[in-house]
Design a protein around this motif. Structure first.
Motif, short mmCIF file in Angstrom:
data_model
loop_
_atom_site.label_atom_id
_atom_site.label_comp_id
_atom_site.label_asym_id
_atom_site.label_seq_id
_atom_site.Cartn_x
_atom_site.Cartn_y
_atom_site.Cartn_z
N GLU A 148 10.46 8.83 0.49
CA GLU A 148 10.64 8.44 1.89
C GLU A 148 11.19 7.03 2.06
O GLU A 148 11.36 6.57 3.18
CB GLU A 148 9.29 8.53 2.63
N SER A 190 13.39 8.21 5.87
CA SER A 190 12.06 8.73 6.16
C SER A 190 12.11 9.75 7.27
O SER A 190 13.13 9.94 7.94
CB SER A 190 11.13 7.58 6.55
N ALA A 216 15.53 4.10 6.72
CA ALA A 216 14.08 4.03 6.91
C ALA A 216 13.62 2.62 7.25
O ALA A 216 12.57 2.45 7.88
CB ALA A 216 13.36 4.54 5.66
N ILE A 259 1.48 9.45 1.23
CA ILE A 259 2.27 9.82 2.40
C ILE A 259 1.53 10.93 3.13
O ILE A 259 1.17 11.94 2.52
CB ILE A 259 3.68 10.28 2.01
N TYR A 285 2.17 9.32 11.04
CA TYR A 285 2.95 8.96 9.85
C TYR A 285 2.25 7.84 9.10
O TYR A 285 1.98 6.77 9.66
CB TYR A 285 4.36 8.53 10.24
N ASN A 338 2.43 5.87 5.29
CA ASN A 338 3.16 5.68 4.04
C ASN A 338 2.72 4.34 3.45
O ASN A 338 3.33 3.30 3.67
CB ASN A 338 4.67 5.69 4.31
#
Length: 800
Positions: A381, A385, A404, A782, A794, A796
């Motif tokens: 990602e 992403s 991203a 993730i 989301y 990450n």
């Protein structure tokens, strides 16, 4: 993110009641031509030949998960746009998952995953997902190396597309490189070409994509931009010539409002008014009419009712001609993203240690997509992403380096705005909409898998007949369906969701008609659409691999992972392997002796036995498609809707039971009827001098029994095999609290946990458990999910 976000702000500076062509055309386009986009979450960023590539798919309609498409087409290409494999996977409310096998004989190179839906095939291919993937192969004669000498260029873009004398104008400077190697440290300045030593504006690039500066042009002067990087590479670009007449639209996107100002010079008195339309995702969210343009007036569009996304502001004259256009991003500093709450965190970084955490109870989510990887590995990602696909690259198809970055915690809103100045909204063109030039719909999405069929009785259409279809599945037992044909004997059988293939028995619901006189033909209602665009250029080139060259650490690690994964997946002893392979080889040799004559035997032949080993052939749409990627040097190319085999640059002859046939005839052969396929390379006795080899197909005949034919031998009804979705390979990780996994020699896994559907429980947290590899000291996690309001969750982050 809101499910419905249409907000029509009618900012009237005087009474205004009519809806003009632009608005009506936009409404038609939005209602009849919704737009989809795709994000694939890969399990990792680089692979080795012989592995599976796993992915989780998200298909959006605008900024919401799509309900338009229920099937996703995923294809694998090499750099020459040769189709290696094609796969079909189901979607449920825009989400799905699957795997693509990377054949063992793939040469080390950059390959491309293409993903699209049937509905997307009606529109520009620019909006389909085409993603390069790195595939290593230590046995390949060539190796991948980064292209370090690739040059770059720059382009300049005035805000709203206009550069007018006397009006201070903001410019975006955009870097481009055919292979992505743009500099990270670069700067520029602007000069009057008659005074090259005086800098009128200086700036430093924001990132590897874009920078910006402002300048007020004077009548008759010419300006030039000089851009250079830290290596000394320099480029000069002429600014567009400033004009005497026009409108410049200047936009500032803040957290609470989007402000815009219209600045003009020498406008004609003939234009009675100007109209400003604001659109998000092809929907009208703002409309204003202005009779007189004044530099002193600034207009505001509140953002509290809008969503994150790209807002397009367009200025029209009273004849509905576009005179200025600008896109901007709504609330770049205030992204509407939910975060999961992780609890009961138990980390053990010792070799093969057991780790776990829980995602706290949240009734708004039905499932999560979860990946845990060694934090030192490349993050899939990191470059593009889910957020950057959703809000940027899904609608802006031009090449953007590391998109991203614009949606991380360290994002630069000023850089994103400069990027917006350098781009245009291309989902539609105002001129085409207003003139009625709308897309042509050629492909209509079906509900999951659908087949159309025709029933014949003694070769004539069975009009208005009742046909019974019977099939059995492991989970749902025996199922009966009854369909009725039309006056021409046609029927449709749809809304099917199954993997691999299913054998259907069929008979007419009329006992007076002998079943021997009935024939049923099926044809899928879905199709793979050939890709017409060129594949994107990548930043790698191929170089010769030297003898005894030491493998790079990354490739060596991938090779170890692949070797150990085989142990994990198979869980069988070497002795069992030898016995099974030996038995199969003996049976195949016997089958070859039985079916092929001496004219069709060669020392350079490769045999595929469908009697003693089904080779996963029943899930293929035809023998030529199945052969793609199975034989080194054999290429199956799509030409005019047919699949043509090539070897050594020339076409390959095809034989059916040692009689020559054409490719179209080969495609019509049922996989169930094939006993053996032999690939012969070079000349052989039966080729009568041809040097490109042959594909020899042998059908089942009396006395031949095996794994495939036996499955239907006892059926008293006629049968046909229908192909379904591709089966997703299981993602297996070692469970080190089980003694069977103790003998794995070296654990170098970079993906420690993969679960595209971690289901939630109403009264319990969602638990994640994984085992460490031999050397990881921190983990990257993730987590992706969506609630009923389509707000993305989301996460990450690194866990240490």
């Amino acid at each position: 993110m809101k499910k419905f976000f249409i907000l029509l702000l009618l900012v009237f500076l005087q009474p205004y009641y009519s809806q003009d062509k632009a608005e009506k055309a936009l409404q038609t386009f939005n209602e009849k031509y919704p737009q989809e986009k795709i994000h694939l979450l890969f399990d990792k960023s680089s692979y080795i030949a012989g592995e599976n590539l796993w992915f989780k798919s998200f298909v959006f309609e605008g900024y919401n998960r799509s309900n338009i498409s229920t099937s996703l087409f995923v294809e694998l290409y090499d750099r020459n746009k040769t189709l290696i494999s094609k796969n079909l996977f189901p979607l449920l409310k825009g989400e799905g998952s699957g795997s693509v096998f990377l054949p063992e004989n793939l040469k080390e190179d950059i390959y491309y995953i293409r993903a699209y839906t049937t509905w997307m095939s009606n529109f520009s291919e620019d909006f389909q997902l085409v993603r390069p993937i790195t595939v290593y192969n230590p046995s390949s004669p060539d190796k991948l190396v980064k292209d370090t000498i690739s040059s770059w260029t720059a382009s300049v873009h005035p805000e709203s597309g206009t550069f007018i004398n006397g009006i201070k104008t903001k410019f975006a400077v955009r870097l481009h490189s055919p292979k992505g190697a743009t500099p990270s440290d670069w700067n520029g300045y602007v000069i009057d070409t008659t005074k090259p030593d005086i800098h009128l504006a200086d700036f430093k690039g924001f990132d590897q994509n874009v920078g910006s500066f402002s300048i007020t042009p004077e009548n008759g002067k010419k300006y030039q931009l000089i851009v250079s990087d830290k290596k000394g590479y320099k480029q000069s670009i002429d600014l567009p010539e400033a004009v005497a007449v026009g409108i410049n639209l200047q936009v500032t996107s803040n957290t609470d409002v989007v402000k815009y100002t219209l600045k003009a010079n020498n406008l004609s008195e003939n234009s009675q008014y100007y109209k400003i339309l604001g659109t998000i995702n092809n929907q009208l969210v703002y409309k204003a009419k202005i009779n007189k343009i004044s530099d002193d007036i600034s207009y505001s569009i509140p953002t509290d009712k809008l969503i994150n996304g790209i807002l397009q502001l367009t200025v029209f004259d009273d004849n509905e001609n576009v005179v200025a256009n600008r896109i901007c991003f709504i609330q770049a500093d205030l992204l509407n993203i939910k975060q999961p709450s992780l609890q009961s965190l138990s980390l053990n970084t010792s070799p093969r240690g057991k780790n776990s955490f829980e995602i706290a109870i949240n009734p708004n989510y039905a499932n999560y997509s979860v990946v845990v990887m060694d934090a030192t590995t490349n993050n899939p990602e990191e470059e593009n992403s889910l957020l950057s696909t959703l809000w940027l690259t899904g609608d802006i198809p031009s090449k953007i380096y590391m998109p991203a970055q614009y949606f991380t915690k360290k994002r630069n809103a000023e850089a994103l705005d400069a990027l917006m100045i350098s781009e245009k909204w291309t989902r539609f063109n105002w001129s085409n909409l207003i003139s009625g030039r709308l897309p042509t719909i050629r492909y209509t999405p079906e509900s999951y898998i659908s087949y159309k069929g025709k029933v014949l009785i003694q070769g004539k259409p069975a009009s208005n007949a009742d046909l019974n279809l019977i099939f059995t599945t492991p989970h749902h037992g025996t199922n009966f369906y009854s369909v009725k044909t039309d006056v021409n004997g046609f029927f449709t059988f749809g809304n099917l969701v199954f993997e691999d293939s299913i054998k259907f028995s069929y008979q007419l619901n009329d006992k007076k008609i002998p079943k021997e006189t009935v024939q049923v033909f099926f044809q899928p209602n879905f199709e793979f659409v050939p890709y017409k665009n060129s594949l994107p250029v990548n930043e790698f080139i191929l170089a010769k691999r030297l003898p005894d060259e030491k493998l790079p650490t990354e490739i060596s690690r991938l090779a170890t992972i692949k070797s150990n994964q085989k142990i994990i997946n198979e869980k069988i002893t070497d002795i069992e392997e030898v016995v099974i392979k030996g038995t199969k080889k003996a049976k195949t040799q016997k089958l070859n002796e039985k079916l092929s004559s001496s004219l069709f035997k060669s020392i350079n032949e490769q045999i595929f036995d469908f009697v003693n080993d089904n080779q996963n052939a029943q899930s293929s749409f035809g023998i030529l498609q199945w052969l793609q990627g199975q034989v080194a040097g054999l290429e199956i190319r799509s030409q005019g809707g047919d699949y043509i085999p090539y070897m050594r640059g020339g076409t390959v002859d095809i034989y059916l039971d040692e009689m020559k046939i054409d490719a179209r005839q080969a495609t019509s052969i049922s996989m169930q009827d094939i006993a053996m396929v032999k690939i012969i390379k070079g000349s052989f006795a039966g080729s009568f001098g041809g040097g490109n080899g042959a594909i020899a197909i042998y059908t089942r005949r009396g006395g031949i029994t095996g794994s495939i034919s036996n499955s239907s031998a006892n059926s008293s009804l006629k049968q046909i095999t229908l192909n379904g979705y591709n089966k997703e390979a299981p993602f297996n990780n070692p469970l080190y609290d089980d003694i069977n996994f103790k003998d794995i020699p070296q654990d170098m896994r970079n993906v420690l946990y993969w679960n595209p559907y971690l289901e939630t429980q109403p009264n319990a947290p969602s638990a994640v458990q994984f085992f460490n590899n031999d050397d990881s000291k921190s983990y990257k996690v993730i987590i992706i999910a969506f609630d009923d309001n389509e707000t993305p969750l989301y996460y990450n982050e690194a866990l240490k």
